[in-house]
Write an enzyme that holds these catalytic residues in place. Structure first.
Site, PDB file in Angstrom:
ATOM      1  N   TRP A  22     -15.534 -26.011  92.203  1.00 21.11           N
ATOM      2  CA  TRP A  22     -14.287 -24.926  92.048  1.00 21.11           C
ATOM      3  C   TRP A  22     -15.151 -22.993  92.719  1.00 21.11           C
ATOM      4  CZ3 TRP A  22     -10.214 -23.889  90.766  1.00 21.11           C
ATOM      5  CH2 TRP A  22      -9.706 -22.482  89.323  1.00 21.11           C
ATOM      6  N   LYS A 238     -13.884 -28.399  75.506  1.00 20.08           N
ATOM      7  CA  LYS A 238     -12.993 -29.619  75.643  1.00 20.08           C
ATOM      8  C   LYS A 238     -13.811 -30.484  76.324  1.00 20.08           C
ATOM      9  CE  LYS A 238     -13.401 -27.917  80.362  1.00 20.08           C
ATOM     10  NZ  LYS A 238     -12.431 -28.846  81.235  1.00 20.08           N
ATOM     11  N   ARG A 303     -13.215 -35.136  85.406  1.00 19.52           N
ATOM     12  CA  ARG A 303     -14.308 -35.955  86.249  1.00 19.52           C
ATOM     13  C   ARG A 303     -14.842 -35.950  84.635  1.00 19.52           C
ATOM     14  NH1 ARG A 303     -16.810 -31.209  89.698  1.00 19.52           N
ATOM     15  NH2 ARG A 303     -15.861 -30.021  87.948  1.00 19.52           N
TER      16      ARG A 303
HETATM   17  N1  LIG Z   1     -14.080 -28.235  89.803  1.00 22.26           N
HETATM   18  C1  LIG Z   1     -13.266 -27.802  88.870  1.00 22.26           C
HETATM   19  O1  LIG Z   1     -11.823 -28.303  89.423  1.00 22.26           O
HETATM   20  C2  LIG Z   1     -13.077 -26.377  88.348  1.00 22.26           C
HETATM   21  C3  LIG Z   1     -14.838 -26.233  87.870  1.00 22.26           C
HETATM   22  N2  LIG Z   1     -14.672 -25.593  86.369  1.00 22.26           N
HETATM   23  C4  LIG Z   1     -16.210 -25.134  86.152  1.00 22.26           C
HETATM   24  O2  LIG Z   1     -16.409 -24.263  87.207  1.00 22.26           O
HETATM   25  C5  LIG Z   1     -18.194 -23.992  87.252  1.00 22.26           C
HETATM   26  C6  LIG Z   1     -18.410 -24.561  88.674  1.00 22.26           C
HETATM   27  O3  LIG Z   1     -17.712 -26.183  89.062  1.00 22.26           O
HETATM   28  P1  LIG Z   1     -18.216 -27.154  90.539  1.00 22.26           P
HETATM   29  O4  LIG Z   1     -17.839 -26.621  91.318  1.00 22.26           O
HETATM   30  O5  LIG Z   1     -16.768 -28.077  89.863  1.00 22.26           O
HETATM   31  O6  LIG Z   1     -19.590 -27.681  90.705  1.00 22.26           O
HETATM   32  P2  LIG Z   1     -20.282 -28.673  91.692  1.00 22.26           P
HETATM   33  O7  LIG Z   1     -21.025 -29.315  90.239  1.00 22.26           O
HETATM   34  O8  LIG Z   1     -19.181 -28.719  92.771  1.00 22.26           O
HETATM   35  O9  LIG Z   1     -21.214 -27.521  92.010  1.00 22.26           O
HETATM   36  C7  LIG Z   1     -22.014 -27.297  92.479  1.00 22.26           C
HETATM   37  C8  LIG Z   1     -22.499 -26.425  92.861  1.00 22.26           C
HETATM   38  O10 LIG Z   1     -23.739 -25.810  92.149  1.00 22.26           O
HETATM   39  C9  LIG Z   1     -24.389 -25.355  93.067  1.00 22.26           C
HETATM   40  N3  LIG Z   1     -26.393 -26.279  92.435  1.00 22.26           N
HETATM   41  C10 LIG Z   1     -26.447 -27.263  92.937  1.00 22.26           C
HETATM   42  N4  LIG Z   1     -27.674 -27.336  92.538  1.00 22.26           N
HETATM   43  C11 LIG Z   1     -28.167 -25.956  91.987  1.00 22.26           C
HETATM   44  C12 LIG Z   1     -29.643 -25.499  92.025  1.00 22.26           C
HETATM   45  N5  LIG Z   1     -30.221 -26.328  90.871  1.00 22.26           N
HETATM   46  N6  LIG Z   1     -29.952 -24.239  91.720  1.00 22.26           N
HETATM   47  C13 LIG Z   1     -28.503 -23.303  91.566  1.00 22.26           C
HETATM   48  N7  LIG Z   1     -27.637 -23.555  92.140  1.00 22.26           N
HETATM   49  C14 LIG Z   1     -26.925 -25.453  92.518  1.00 22.26           C
HETATM   50  C15 LIG Z   1     -24.528 -25.973  93.758  1.00 22.26           C
HETATM   51  O11 LIG Z   1     -24.748 -25.005  95.809  1.00 22.26           O
HETATM   52  C16 LIG Z   1     -22.803 -25.370  94.329  1.00 22.26           C
HETATM   53  O12 LIG Z   1     -22.799 -24.527  94.486  1.00 22.26           O
HETATM   54  C17 LIG Z   1     -18.349 -25.360  85.970  1.00 22.26           C
HETATM   55  O13 LIG Z   1     -18.890 -24.837  84.445  1.00 22.26           O
HETATM   56  C18 LIG Z   1     -16.712 -26.017  85.573  1.00 22.26           C
HETATM   57  O14 LIG Z   1     -16.936 -26.510  83.969  1.00 22.26           O
HETATM   58  C19 LIG Z   1     -13.759 -24.978  86.445  1.00 22.26           C
HETATM   59  C20 LIG Z   1     -12.337 -25.857  86.457  1.00 22.26           C
HETATM   60  C21 LIG Z   1     -12.222 -26.508  87.378  1.00 22.26           C
HETATM   61  O1  LIG Z   2     -12.129 -27.605  83.600  1.00 23.63           O
HETATM   62  C1  LIG Z   2     -11.630 -28.402  84.663  1.00 23.63           C
HETATM   63  C2  LIG Z   2     -10.315 -28.751  84.249  1.00 23.63           C
HETATM   64  O2  LIG Z   2      -9.675 -27.659  83.884  1.00 23.63           O
HETATM   65  C3  LIG Z   2     -12.577 -29.236  85.092  1.00 23.63           C
HETATM   66  O3  LIG Z   2     -12.942 -30.551  84.495  1.00 23.63           O
HETATM   67  P1  LIG Z   2     -14.133 -31.429  85.301  1.00 23.63           P
HETATM   68  O4  LIG Z   2     -15.151 -30.402  85.377  1.00 23.63           O
HETATM   69  O5  LIG Z   2     -14.589 -32.195  83.676  1.00 23.63           O
HETATM   70  O6  LIG Z   2     -14.299 -32.008  86.316  1.00 23.63           O
END
Ligand SMILES: NC(=O)C1=CN([C@@H]2O[C@H](COP(=O)(O)OP(=O)(O)OC[C@H]3O[C@@H](n4cnc5c(N)ncnc54)[C@H](O)[C@@H]3O)[C@@H](O)[C@H]2O)C=CC1
Ligand SMILES: O=C(CO)COP(=O)(O)O
Length: 378
Positions: A22, A238, A303
């Site tokens: 994200w 959620k 996810r």
């Molecule tokens: N992926 C999606 O479609 C969406 C995600 N979100 C929210 O956004 C936030 C980020 O989600 P994603 O980008 O999907 O996560 P992700 O799981 O893809 O992120 C991995 C990130 O975590 C960092 N990371 C990994 N281990 C680490 C550590 N020990 N210390 C510090 N950083 C570390 C990595 O460098 C990378 O930036 C979450 O709260 C998620 O709920 C919200 C909307 C959509």
């Molecule tokens: O926040 C999200 C959808 O709006 C993404 O959810 P997940 O982390 O379950 O993929």
């Protein structure tokens, strides 16, 4: 406070903290906007930690070409040091560590937007992530949350999102050249303990108009609201409901059972907001993208739903699925369930949230999915 009526001379420098699925997607769309609005923003957007030399995040967002003005900065401190807008975007488990690292190394007048879905719980206190960031860093931080699947947005498939931002009174510039001097109030409606440093007059104001310009794209429609509690908690809670829906489907039930769980989950979410943040919650927020839309997309295609379904189908724990299937990514629902339940138990009100409690039991192996309907028998 008297202010100059000259037009701003500085532009905002933007940094995205977190380069996962994200974070990288948000950096892409924000970089398109900083380029489109050179009067407000510096073109380059810093992102930390790293993307590769082909301008692609091969681990978390493969096959998406990032604009050249997304600048990978291997040094977190260097990325944030003179950035006036900080976008926090990483799994919520890591935000404490990141805030500790950057505290004292950011502009005191910086403003934040948290795209993180989760909460932090300390003893019997639950905190919004944006609240935690603001208090730890001594800045104001709003929240972005919505029905957003990163890969779809990275491919420019249309969706909506919600940004909650309460422009602090010290940043409200009136036409007669004075800043507002009313007290800034926190997410609970109390006078804030943070001694906010105003955004200097040399910069354009950080308000709904500027944030809309920073995030809104033709494929990413932004609604601006002021309810940071509703937007943050709907986005966090959620994920508990999405786990329940995955378990339900993995067990063999279908859409009708899932909609029952979504409805119950939304009732518990609204109840939670009203019980613990009664001063500021606005029920209309649940009709925003951050509300019902995110509930639906999360329980049918994200996810947390997908991998809890897999766990139930395979008869293995969700922890094992996270370890073996997620390539280092985090299921936010697992820790959010734990954190919310520990808070509710400390308050002695866990029984008022039967679905959240059941999800914790399923994750821990002490409650069976087939017993979910029993929870709701009159
Ligand atoms: N992926 C999606 O479609 C969406 C995600 N979100 C929210 O956004 C936030 C980020 O989600 P994603 O980008 O999907 O996560 P992700 O799981 O893809 O992120 C991995 C990130 O975590 C960092 N990371 C990994 N281990 C680490 C550590 N020990 N210390 C510090 N950083 C570390 C990595 O460098 C990378 O930036 C979450 O709260 C998620 O709920 C919200 C909307 C959509
Ligand atoms: O926040 C999200 C959808 O709006 C993404 O959810 P997940 O982390 O379950 O993929």
């Amino acid at each position: 406070m008297a202010v100059s009526t000259e037009s701003p001379r500085q532009r905002h420098k933007v940094a995205v903290i977190g380069s996962g699925n994200w974070g990288t997607t948000v950096a892409k769309l924000v970089a398109e906007n900083t380029k489109a609005h050179p009067d407000l923003f510096e073109e380059d957007v810093q992102i930390s930690p790293v993307i590769n030399t082909y301008h692609e995040n091969v681990k978390y967002l493969p096959k998406i070409a990032l604009p050249p003005n997304v600048v990978a900065n291997p040094s977190l401190l260097d990325a944030v040091k003179d950035s006036s807008i900080l976008i926090f975007n990483l799994p919520h488990e890591f935000i404490g560590n990141v805030c500790r690292q950057i505290k004292g190394h950011i502009l005191p007048s910086a403003r934040g937007i948290s795209c993180i879905k989760g909460v932090t719980v300390t003893e019997d206190k639950v905190e919004l992530i944006c609240e935690y960031i603001g208090e730890t860093l001594g800045i104001y931080c709003g929240a972005l949350s919505g029905a957003n699947i990163a890969n779809e947005i990275a491919n420019e498939l249309w969706c909506e999102t919600t940004i909650a931002y309460n422009t602090p009174p010290c940043d409200r510039r009136s036409e007669n050249g004075t800043n507002g001097d009313a007290a800034h109030r926190d997410a609970r409606g109390q006078v804030s303990k943070i001694d906010l440093v105003p955004v200097p007059q040399e910069y354009p104001p950080v308000d709904h108009t500027a944030l809309h310009k920073l995030f809104d794209r033709p494929y990413f429609t932004v609604s601006m609201v002021s309810d940071v509690v509703g937007v943050s908690l709907a986005g966090a809670l959620k994920n508990i409901v999405a786990l329940a829906c995955g378990f339900i489907e993995g067990h063999g039930w279908n859409m009708t059972a899932k909609t029952a769980v979504m409805r119950r989950g939304m009732l518990e979410t609204i109840h939670f907001c009203q019980e613990f943040f009664p001063e500021t919650i606005q029920e209309m927020t649940f009709w925003e993208s951050a509300g019902w839309s995110d509930m639906i997309v999360s329980c049918t295609s994200a996810r947390n739903w997908r991998y809890s379904k897999m766990a139930a189908e395979r008869g293995v724990s969700l922890y094992e699925i996270e370890r073996t299937e997620l390539n280092g990514q985090k299921l936010q629902g697992i820790s959010t369930t734990k954190e919310v339940m520990s808070f509710l138990k400390a308050r002695g009100v866990a029984d008022k949230y039967p679905l959240f409690k059941a999800v914790e039991g399923i994750v821990d192996g002490t409650f069976e999915v087939k017993n979910i309907p029993v929870l709701f028998r009159q």
